[in-house]
Design a protein around this motif. Structure first.
Motif, PDB file in Angstrom:
ATOM      1  N   VAL A 255      16.302  39.260  14.109  1.00 57.43           N
ATOM      2  CA  VAL A 255      16.153  38.486  15.339  1.00 57.43           C
ATOM      3  C   VAL A 255      17.534  38.267  15.954  1.00 57.43           C
ATOM      4  O   VAL A 255      18.550  38.274  15.250  1.00 57.43           O
ATOM      5  CB  VAL A 255      15.453  37.139  15.079  1.00 57.43           C
ATOM      6  CG1 VAL A 255      14.059  37.363  14.524  1.00 57.43           C
ATOM      7  CG2 VAL A 255      16.266  36.280  14.121  1.00 57.43           C
ATOM      8  N   ASP A 256      17.548  38.082  17.269  1.00 58.82           N
ATOM      9  CA  ASP A 256      18.819  37.961  17.992  1.00 58.82           C
ATOM     10  C   ASP A 256      18.758  36.730  18.892  1.00 58.82           C
ATOM     11  O   ASP A 256      17.998  36.693  19.858  1.00 58.82           O
ATOM     12  CB  ASP A 256      19.071  39.221  18.823  1.00 58.82           C
ATOM     13  CG  ASP A 256      20.501  39.271  19.372  1.00 58.82           C
ATOM     14  OD1 ASP A 256      21.156  38.210  19.396  1.00 58.82           O
ATOM     15  OD2 ASP A 256      20.947  40.358  19.772  1.00 58.82           O
ATOM     16  N   ASN A 257      19.553  35.701  18.525  1.00 56.34           N
ATOM     17  CA  ASN A 257      19.681  34.512  19.357  1.00 56.34           C
ATOM     18  C   ASN A 257      21.161  34.181  19.452  1.00 56.34           C
ATOM     19  O   ASN A 257      21.670  33.291  18.778  1.00 56.34           O
ATOM     20  CB  ASN A 257      18.880  33.357  18.761  1.00 56.34           C
ATOM     21  CG  ASN A 257      18.913  32.109  19.630  1.00 56.34           C
ATOM     22  OD1 ASN A 257      19.361  32.162  20.777  1.00 56.34           O
ATOM     23  ND2 ASN A 257      18.457  30.986  19.079  1.00 56.34           N
ATOM     24  N   HIS A 258      21.866  34.984  20.254  1.00 53.92           N
ATOM     25  CA  HIS A 258      23.321  34.964  20.383  1.00 53.92           C
ATOM     26  C   HIS A 258      24.022  35.529  19.148  1.00 53.92           C
ATOM     27  O   HIS A 258      25.119  36.067  19.239  1.00 53.92           O
ATOM     28  CB  HIS A 258      23.846  33.555  20.698  1.00 53.92           C
ATOM     29  CG  HIS A 258      23.319  32.993  21.981  1.00 53.92           C
ATOM     30  ND1 HIS A 258      23.677  33.477  23.218  1.00 53.92           N
ATOM     31  CD2 HIS A 258      22.417  32.000  22.205  1.00 53.92           C
ATOM     32  CE1 HIS A 258      23.050  32.801  24.162  1.00 53.92           C
ATOM     33  NE2 HIS A 258      22.267  31.891  23.574  1.00 53.92           N
ATOM     34  N   LYS A 259      23.429  35.371  17.998  1.00 58.27           N
ATOM     35  CA  LYS A 259      23.849  36.038  16.772  1.00 58.27           C
ATOM     36  C   LYS A 259      22.657  36.806  16.222  1.00 58.27           C
ATOM     37  O   LYS A 259      21.517  36.342  16.323  1.00 58.27           O
ATOM     38  CB  LYS A 259      24.328  35.042  15.710  1.00 58.27           C
ATOM     39  CG  LYS A 259      25.690  34.441  15.948  1.00 58.27           C
ATOM     40  CD  LYS A 259      26.068  33.558  14.767  1.00 58.27           C
ATOM     41  CE  LYS A 259      27.472  32.979  14.946  1.00 58.27           C
ATOM     42  NZ  LYS A 259      27.869  32.133  13.788  1.00 58.27           N
ATOM     43  N   LYS A 260      22.931  37.942  15.620  1.00 60.66           N
ATOM     44  CA  LYS A 260      21.862  38.696  14.985  1.00 60.66           C
ATOM     45  C   LYS A 260      21.645  38.163  13.570  1.00 60.66           C
ATOM     46  O   LYS A 260      22.602  37.973  12.816  1.00 60.66           O
ATOM     47  CB  LYS A 260      22.200  40.184  14.928  1.00 60.66           C
ATOM     48  CG  LYS A 260      22.135  40.888  16.271  1.00 60.66           C
ATOM     49  CD  LYS A 260      22.359  42.382  16.132  1.00 60.66           C
ATOM     50  CE  LYS A 260      22.206  43.081  17.481  1.00 60.66           C
ATOM     51  NZ  LYS A 260      22.427  44.547  17.362  1.00 60.66           N
ATOM     52  N   VAL A 296      23.972  37.309  10.432  1.00 59.33           N
ATOM     53  CA  VAL A 296      23.601  36.255   9.500  1.00 59.33           C
ATOM     54  C   VAL A 296      22.552  36.859   8.570  1.00 59.33           C
ATOM     55  O   VAL A 296      21.619  37.523   9.036  1.00 59.33           O
ATOM     56  CB  VAL A 296      22.997  35.042  10.239  1.00 59.33           C
ATOM     57  CG1 VAL A 296      22.514  33.993   9.233  1.00 59.33           C
ATOM     58  CG2 VAL A 296      24.002  34.452  11.209  1.00 59.33           C
ATOM     59  N   ILE A 297      22.727  36.656   7.266  1.00 62.66           N
ATOM     60  CA  ILE A 297      21.690  37.070   6.317  1.00 62.66           C
ATOM     61  C   ILE A 297      20.824  35.851   6.072  1.00 62.66           C
ATOM     62  O   ILE A 297      21.192  34.913   5.372  1.00 62.66           O
ATOM     63  CB  ILE A 297      22.298  37.606   5.001  1.00 62.66           C
ATOM     64  CG1 ILE A 297      23.307  38.715   5.306  1.00 62.66           C
ATOM     65  CG2 ILE A 297      21.188  38.100   4.078  1.00 62.66           C
ATOM     66  CD1 ILE A 297      22.743  39.899   6.072  1.00 62.66           C
TER      67      ILE A 297
END
Length: 377
Positions: A255-260, A296-297
């Motif tokens: 997912v991508d919300n400013h960071k993946k 981010v994991i």
């Protein structure tokens, strides 16, 4: 069996890496005369005790079930310790332990009669000094309940035991810092130690860390033992199993919300709890901090802040890709839980000859049975 066909999530213990740590333990024992007992609070996966037993002298515990497990599956010396025993706890383990260590003088007075003639009795002391990275793990923190402080010692209580235990280290990779603590113990408690048969210096001494000066540690331990005329013990946990085990997971979504965020089929809350408790990001085998692709994991639990780490990769991650979360043995498998009803990781060992052995696996019935049990009439 091929590890690429094993369903994730799973732990993979590497026997060769485990033996490399155990060889260092053997060196320390030979140089110092110290005895080593495995701290089961850190690692209790008894399916690999056949690898560990030839190198160590036994086990130490923090609760009654660990005492029984050590006695039944490891052998050697079985040390029993608990911050707070009930009378039933003492009765349950007195016949299967070699040493019973009480946390307080009041517990010693209450229960020693149940142990006398069965096990060597000890008392935990708190030296008021420690080496710990976080207050949560610091035995000498303010108002500590762990052990008897020097100014609270009742001489007649210490005169009635054969040994004492100190535990004042947490992931201490600095041999000079440990020696400073050792000198402090000798100075504060020397008059009592001289009358003892044995002294345990607890765990948290990271002598298997790369570059650790084992001969220097050994010399200090031997000098202390000779000075006070005692058999010394260390209680390694993390030092034995560090860098031996991966938690293998699969990317199930991105997912991508400013960071993946790459969401994997595991969770720190359920499967790697210390990552969350101590805010210590995990390391990923496939990552490269110089890589241009940042992720981010993230865990698959519903806890908003539940993530393994933030790191970089040379190539974009893909759904279905496997990742290896490194150094996932210590204080991990012993803390597994069923939060969110997630699939529990299975446990495997890669033996020295390359064979992969299944040690344990879990299913829905294990989850269900952990929550309630009823009989059908």
């Amino acid at each position: 069996m091929n590890d690429t066909t094993i369903k994730t999530p799973y732990f993979m213990i590497d026997e060769q890496k485990l033996v490399a740590n155990l060889d260092k333990a053997k060196q320390l024992k030979e140089l110092s005369g110290v005895k080593l007992v495995l701290a089961l609070k850190c690692f209790s996966t008894w399916g690999v005790f056949d690898i560990i037993k030839p190198y160590l002298d036994g086990t130490t515990s923090s609760g009654p079930y660990e005492v029984k497990l050590g006695h039944e599956t490891f052998g050697g010396e079985t040390h029993a310790y608990s911050v707070g025993y009930s009378e039933q706890d003492v009765l349950d383990v007195a016949d299967v332990c070699d040493k019973m260590i009480f946390n307080s003088q009041s517990q010693l007075a209450a229960y020693r009669h149940l142990v006398e003639g069965k096990a060597s009795i000890g008392l935990r002391l708190n030296p008021g000094v420690s080496y710990a990275g976080q207050d949560l793990a610091d035995p000498a923190r303010a108002f500590s309940r762990l052990g008897v402080q020097a100014n609270h010692i009742q001489a007649d209580a210490l005169a009635s035991v054969e040994g004492v235990m100190f535990h004042m280290n947490c992931e201490n990779k600095d041999v000079d810092a440990f020696i400073t603590l050792l000198d402090s113990i000798s100075e504060q408690f020397g008059q009592y130690l001289d009358a003892m048969s044995w002294v345990s210096l607890g765990g948290g001494v990271f002598f298997t860390w790369p570059g650790y000066d084992i001969p220097k540690l050994a010399a200090a331990l031997k000098a202390f033992s000779d000075k006070h005329g005692v058999q010394l013990y260390l209680e390694p946990g993390e030092a034995i199993i560090t860098k031996t085990t991966d938690l293998v997971v699969t990317v199930v979504d991105i997912v991508d919300n400013h960071k993946k965020t790459a969401i994997v089929d595991s969770a720190t809350e359920a499967h790697r709890l210390d990552t969350l408790i101590y805010d210590e990001p995990a390391s990923i085998l496939e990552a490269d901090e110089q890589g241009e692709h940042e992720y981010v994991i993230g865990s698959c639990s519903c806890l908003a802040g539940d993530q393994f780490c933030e790191t970089r990769f040379n190539e974009p991650l893909n759904i279905g890709q496997r990742l290896h979360i490194l150094d996932s043995a210590g204080y991990t498998m012993v803390k597994l839980n069923w939060f969110n009803g997630l699939r529990m990781p299975s446990v495997y060992c890669k033996r020295g000859n390359g064979d992969i052995e299944k040690l344990n696996e879990f299913d829905y019935n294990d989850f269900k049975r952990s929550l309630s049990q009823w009989s059908v009439s």
